[in-house]
Design a protein around this motif. Structure first.
Motif, PDB file in Angstrom:
ATOM      1  N   MET A  54       0.828  -1.207   0.000  1.00 35.87           N
ATOM      2  CA  MET A  54       0.000   0.000   0.000  1.00 35.87           C
ATOM      3  C   MET A  54       0.863   1.259   0.000  1.00 35.87           C
ATOM      4  O   MET A  54       0.539   2.236  -0.670  1.00 35.87           O
ATOM      5  CB  MET A  54      -0.966  -0.025   1.190  1.00 35.87           C
TER       6      MET A  54
ATOM      7  N   TYR B   5      -0.710   4.922  -0.671  1.00 37.97           N
ATOM      8  CA  TYR B   5      -1.743   5.078   0.363  1.00 37.97           C
ATOM      9  C   TYR B   5      -1.188   5.822   1.564  1.00 37.97           C
ATOM     10  O   TYR B   5      -0.006   5.722   1.882  1.00 37.97           O
ATOM     11  CB  TYR B   5      -2.250   3.711   0.826  1.00 37.97           C
ATOM     12  N   LYS B   6      -2.065   6.525   2.247  1.00 37.95           N
ATOM     13  CA  LYS B   6      -1.697   7.227   3.470  1.00 37.95           C
ATOM     14  C   LYS B   6      -1.903   6.291   4.660  1.00 37.95           C
ATOM     15  O   LYS B   6      -2.730   5.389   4.625  1.00 37.95           O
ATOM     16  CB  LYS B   6      -2.541   8.486   3.632  1.00 37.95           C
ATOM     17  N   GLU B   7      -1.142   6.554   5.717  1.00 36.88           N
ATOM     18  CA  GLU B   7      -1.153   5.684   6.906  1.00 36.88           C
ATOM     19  C   GLU B   7      -2.558   5.482   7.472  1.00 36.88           C
ATOM     20  O   GLU B   7      -2.967   4.363   7.759  1.00 36.88           O
ATOM     21  CB  GLU B   7      -0.233   6.296   7.962  1.00 36.88           C
ATOM     22  N   ARG B   8      -3.307   6.550   7.639  1.00 37.41           N
ATOM     23  CA  ARG B   8      -4.650   6.416   8.237  1.00 37.41           C
ATOM     24  C   ARG B   8      -5.597   5.629   7.347  1.00 37.41           C
ATOM     25  O   ARG B   8      -6.449   4.886   7.830  1.00 37.41           O
ATOM     26  CB  ARG B   8      -5.220   7.784   8.586  1.00 37.41           C
ATOM     27  N   ASP B   9      -5.426   5.758   6.010  1.00 38.36           N
ATOM     28  CA  ASP B   9      -6.260   4.998   5.081  1.00 38.36           C
ATOM     29  C   ASP B   9      -5.929   3.509   5.144  1.00 38.36           C
ATOM     30  O   ASP B   9      -6.821   2.659   5.092  1.00 38.36           O
ATOM     31  CB  ASP B   9      -6.079   5.511   3.651  1.00 38.36           C
ATOM     32  N   MET B  10      -4.638   3.206   5.281  1.00 41.91           N
ATOM     33  CA  MET B  10      -4.217   1.808   5.362  1.00 41.91           C
ATOM     34  C   MET B  10      -4.832   1.123   6.582  1.00 41.91           C
ATOM     35  O   MET B  10      -5.324   0.004   6.482  1.00 41.91           O
ATOM     36  CB  MET B  10      -2.683   1.710   5.428  1.00 41.91           C
TER      37      MET B  10
ATOM     38  N   THR C 154      -7.543   1.759   8.113  1.00 44.98           N
ATOM     39  CA  THR C 154      -8.972   1.535   7.890  1.00 44.98           C
ATOM     40  C   THR C 154      -9.199   0.378   6.922  1.00 44.98           C
ATOM     41  O   THR C 154     -10.018  -0.504   7.177  1.00 44.98           O
ATOM     42  CB  THR C 154      -9.636   2.820   7.338  1.00 44.98           C
ATOM     43  N   ILE C 155      -8.461   0.372   5.834  1.00 47.26           N
ATOM     44  CA  ILE C 155      -8.656  -0.643   4.796  1.00 47.26           C
ATOM     45  C   ILE C 155      -8.324  -2.045   5.297  1.00 47.26           C
ATOM     46  O   ILE C 155      -9.084  -2.991   5.070  1.00 47.26           O
ATOM     47  CB  ILE C 155      -7.825  -0.297   3.541  1.00 47.26           C
TER      48      ILE C 155
ATOM     49  N   LYS D  88      -8.057  -2.914   8.412  1.00 51.91           N
ATOM     50  CA  LYS D  88      -8.680  -3.106   9.728  1.00 51.91           C
ATOM     51  C   LYS D  88      -7.661  -3.463  10.810  1.00 51.91           C
ATOM     52  O   LYS D  88      -7.806  -4.432  11.547  1.00 51.91           O
ATOM     53  CB  LYS D  88      -9.782  -4.153   9.651  1.00 51.91           C
TER      54      LYS D  88
ATOM     55  N   PRO E  26      -3.825   1.779  13.969  1.00 53.59           N
ATOM     56  CA  PRO E  26      -2.849   2.658  13.301  1.00 53.59           C
ATOM     57  C   PRO E  26      -1.414   2.469  13.792  1.00 53.59           C
ATOM     58  O   PRO E  26      -0.466   2.584  13.002  1.00 53.59           O
ATOM     59  CB  PRO E  26      -3.360   4.065  13.625  1.00 53.59           C
TER      60      PRO E  26
END
Length: 178
Positions: A112, A117-122, A124-125, A127, A130
């Motif tokens: 990712m 991808y950004k850390e916060r999005d990863m 979430t995706i 699960k 953080p």
């Protein structure tokens, strides 16, 4: 309070070490304290050394440490952690699954990151917490190393479950060949 009510003394550092090793589950902490009380029946002072000798780290911490030792290719530490896990009654198959999950999560994060991808999005995706994503981002594993470990663990799992390989021997050989 529980320690004091039972007539024992424990330093703040020993208390912190107890929580680090046993986790923050109250019933688990009480159970570990009761075990320490039996050991320290004659002497009522509980030290950090007592905690280190009597309280095993929880499985998640040990798996995290095992993964780090694998990442650093520290064979001595790998074997020591493995022995601790076996003394705690953990099965090799469970350890394989936990390592696979850890390697898979790190691989997902690495892929990712590579795709922007950004850390916060990863988090979430996939699960995951953080903090775990952040640690995975910082790992020194290369994508091809992770893929190779996952393939080796899959082959090991199959060999053990099909009766071709003893689980203890097979897992130890995997760890030693890192």
């Amino acid at each position: 309070d529980y320690v004091n009510k039972n007539g024992y003394n424990m330093s703040k550092n020993a208390c912190i070490k107890l929580i680090e090793r046993a986790g923050n589950n109250l019933s688990n902490l009480i159970s570990e304290c009761d075990k320490i009380f039996l050991y320290k029946d004659d002497e009522k002072n509980i030290t950090e050394e007592d905690i280190e000798n009597l309280v095993f780290k929880n499985i998640e911490d040990n798996i995290f440490e095992l993964t780090n030792a694998v990442m650093n290719k520290d064979k001595k530490k790998i074997i020591n952690i493995y022995k601790d896990l076996i003394l705690m009654g953990e099965e090799e198959i469970k350890l394989i699954v936990m390592l696979v999950n850890q390697f898979r999560m790190i691989l997902q994060v690495k892929l990712m990151v590579k795709n922007g991808y950004k850390e916060r999005d990863m988090a979430t995706i996939i699960k995951e917490h953080p903090y775990r994503v952040k640690l995975a981002m910082q790992s020194n594993f290369k994508i091809n190393e992770l893929e190779n470990y996952l393939i080796k663990l899959e082959e090991l799992d199959y060999s053990i479950k099909s009766g071709k390989l003893d689980k203890s021997f097979g897992f130890e050989m995997f760890l030693l060949n890192i």
